[in-house]
Motif scaffolding. Structure first.
Motif, mmCIF file in Angstrom:
data_model
loop_
_atom_site.group_PDB
_atom_site.id
_atom_site.type_symbol
_atom_site.label_atom_id
_atom_site.label_comp_id
_atom_site.label_asym_id
_atom_site.label_seq_id
_atom_site.Cartn_x
_atom_site.Cartn_y
_atom_site.Cartn_z
ATOM 1 N N VAL A 1 8.411 7.269 -5.315
ATOM 2 C CA VAL A 1 7.648 8.057 -4.512
ATOM 3 C C VAL A 1 7.072 9.433 -5.047
ATOM 4 N N PRO A 2 5.983 9.466 -5.822
ATOM 5 C CA PRO A 2 5.514 10.601 -6.501
ATOM 6 C C PRO A 2 4.833 11.590 -5.339
ATOM 7 N N VAL A 3 5.485 13.110 -5.403
ATOM 8 C CA VAL A 3 5.143 14.038 -4.344
ATOM 9 C C VAL A 3 4.678 15.163 -5.186
ATOM 10 N N GLN A 4 3.495 15.579 -4.711
ATOM 11 C CA GLN A 4 3.122 16.970 -5.437
ATOM 12 C C GLN A 4 3.820 18.261 -4.505
ATOM 13 N N PRO A 5 4.177 19.188 -5.009
ATOM 14 C CA PRO A 5 4.833 20.260 -4.467
ATOM 15 C C PRO A 5 3.910 21.328 -3.592
ATOM 16 N N SER A 6 3.325 20.750 -2.659
ATOM 17 C CA SER A 6 2.556 21.457 -1.849
ATOM 18 C C SER A 6 3.084 21.524 -0.175
ATOM 19 N N LEU B 1 1.546 20.539 2.615
ATOM 20 C CA LEU B 1 0.888 19.182 3.069
ATOM 21 C C LEU B 1 1.525 18.010 2.641
ATOM 22 N N ASP B 2 1.582 18.102 1.315
ATOM 23 C CA ASP B 2 2.338 16.986 0.664
ATOM 24 C C ASP B 2 3.841 16.764 1.046
ATOM 25 N N LEU B 3 4.530 17.756 1.361
ATOM 26 C CA LEU B 3 5.838 17.723 1.685
ATOM 27 C C LEU B 3 5.788 17.191 3.251
ATOM 28 N N LEU B 4 5.171 17.617 4.222
ATOM 29 C CA LEU B 4 5.049 17.112 5.213
ATOM 30 C C LEU B 4 4.455 15.743 5.367
ATOM 31 N N ALA B 5 3.730 15.350 4.384
ATOM 32 C CA ALA B 5 3.161 13.690 4.682
ATOM 33 C C ALA B 5 4.346 13.033 3.992
ATOM 34 N N THR B 6 5.441 13.543 3.264
ATOM 35 C CA THR B 6 6.584 12.583 2.890
ATOM 36 C C THR B 6 7.464 12.075 4.194
ATOM 37 N N LYS B 7 7.242 12.529 5.037
ATOM 38 C CA LYS B 7 8.055 12.030 6.200
ATOM 39 C C LYS B 7 7.677 10.917 6.734
ATOM 40 N N ASP B 8 6.447 10.438 6.672
ATOM 41 C CA ASP B 8 5.852 9.061 6.955
ATOM 42 C C ASP B 8 6.356 8.227 6.026
ATOM 43 N N ILE B 9 6.525 8.538 4.652
ATOM 44 C CA ILE B 9 6.814 7.384 3.740
ATOM 45 C C ILE B 9 8.384 7.329 3.864
ATOM 46 N N VAL B 10 9.090 8.455 4.075
ATOM 47 C CA VAL B 10 10.749 8.313 4.294
ATOM 48 C C VAL B 10 11.136 7.494 5.568
ATOM 49 N N ARG B 11 10.452 7.584 6.498
ATOM 50 C CA ARG B 11 10.514 6.709 7.540
ATOM 51 C C ARG B 11 10.328 5.248 7.508
ATOM 52 N N LEU B 12 9.431 4.857 6.676
ATOM 53 C CA LEU B 12 9.048 3.567 6.328
ATOM 54 C C LEU B 12 10.033 3.006 5.285
ATOM 55 N N VAL B 13 10.528 3.723 4.419
ATOM 56 C CA VAL B 13 11.381 3.420 3.595
ATOM 57 C C VAL B 13 12.920 3.086 4.195
ATOM 58 N N ASN B 14 13.187 4.048 5.072
ATOM 59 C CA ASN B 14 14.476 3.819 5.910
ATOM 60 C C ASN B 14 14.522 2.467 6.766
ATOM 61 N N GLN B 15 13.194 2.221 7.396
ATOM 62 C CA GLN B 15 13.055 1.010 8.016
ATOM 63 C C GLN B 15 13.348 -0.038 7.396
ATOM 64 N N ALA B 16 12.593 -0.092 6.156
ATOM 65 C CA ALA B 16 12.889 -1.314 5.175
ATOM 66 C C ALA B 16 14.235 -1.483 4.867
ATOM 67 N N GLN B 17 15.053 -0.467 4.460
ATOM 68 C CA GLN B 17 16.244 -0.448 4.231
ATOM 69 C C GLN B 17 17.370 -0.916 5.273
ATOM 70 N N LYS B 18 17.104 -0.615 6.418
ATOM 71 C CA LYS B 18 17.568 -1.196 7.547
ATOM 72 C C LYS B 18 17.511 -2.606 7.963
ATOM 73 N N ILE B 19 16.339 -2.957 7.661
ATOM 74 C CA ILE B 19 15.842 -4.401 7.713
ATOM 75 C C ILE B 19 16.400 -5.325 6.834
ATOM 76 N N ARG B 20 16.645 -4.739 5.478
ATOM 77 C CA ARG B 20 17.040 -5.453 4.276
ATOM 78 C C ARG B 20 18.381 -5.472 4.168
ATOM 79 N N LYS B 21 18.975 -4.256 4.862
ATOM 80 C CA LYS B 21 20.564 -3.925 4.959
ATOM 81 C C LYS B 21 20.823 -3.352 3.463
ATOM 82 N N GLY B 22 19.984 -2.618 2.954
ATOM 83 C CA GLY B 22 20.251 -1.921 1.779
ATOM 84 C C GLY B 22 18.960 -1.465 0.840
#
Length: 211
Positions: A101-106, A108-129
């Motif tokens: 996940v490339p992130v610009q240090p701004s 707005l970009d830091l706020l937007a990472t919350k959505d991708i983090v949530r999606l990643v965490n969901q996939a990790q839970k589904i795949r158990k790792g």
């Protein structure tokens, strides 16, 4: 290895990272396929000029099937995900070994990472790792308060590791697609410095992904 490059923010360097990673791996004699699922098809157009294989797939179900298919044919499959966290991004996260996940240090970009983090965490839970997931700061300016703040915030993100290597803002990176090149085969000190940063980033990311 199956590698997905994701973020819902455009302009963060997602396609640029995909193309440079593919080129870097190809130069090291690895067989590489890039699947371009971004509607703008920036990476596939760029890769065509570099004579590297790519495929455009926009349908999430087709994408899920094709990632699995090509994983048996190539040493590395890189997926350039669209700047929308919908079904396509989910298909990528349910398939890949490593999400970058490339992130610009701004702000707005830091706020937007919350959505991708949530999606990643969901996939990790589904795949158990899996997938392993890592962020890196892209298009950053050296020595700025924003860069330091971004490093502090992102280093505390659950489920994703912040890579140490930073890709700094350089005009030569922006010029690369128009010259049908990558910083690895461009001349000048700026290209050399950018190439070193990308090489160190990729080595760090792949080491993390294989650990």
């Amino acid at each position: 290895m199956l590698i997905g490059i994701l973020n819902r923010k455009g302009g963060c360097g997602k396609s640029t990272t995909a193309v440079h990673l593919a080129y870097w791996l190809a130069q090291r004699k690895h067989s590489v396929m890039v699947i371009d699922s971004d509607g703008q098809t920036s990476s596939s157009q760029w890769l065509t000029k570099l004579n590297l294989p790519s495929l455009v797939i926009n349908d999430p179900d087709d994408l899920f099937d094709q990632i699995a298919l090509y994983s048996g044919q190539y040493e590395a499959v890189i997926v350039d995900s669209p700047a929308v966290l919908g079904e396509t991004a989910k298909a990528v996260l349910l398939s890949v070994d490593l999400a970058l996940v490339p992130v610009q240090p701004s702000n707005l970009d830091l706020l937007a990472t919350k959505d991708i983090v949530r999606l990643v965490n969901q996939a990790q839970k589904i795949r158990k790792g899996p997938p392993k997931a890592a962020m890196f700061l892209s298009r950053a300016s050296k020595g700025t308060v924003l860069l330091r703040e971004a490093q502090e915030v992102l280093s505390q993100t659950e489920g994703l590791t912040l890579l140490k290597q930073v890709i700094y803002q350089r005009q030569v990176i922006a010029d690369a697609p128009g010259q049908s090149a990558t910083v690895f085969n461009m001349s000048g000190d700026a290209a050399f410095q950018a190439a070193r940063e990308y090489e160190q980033l990729f080595e760090e990311a792949l080491s993390y992904g294989k650990a």
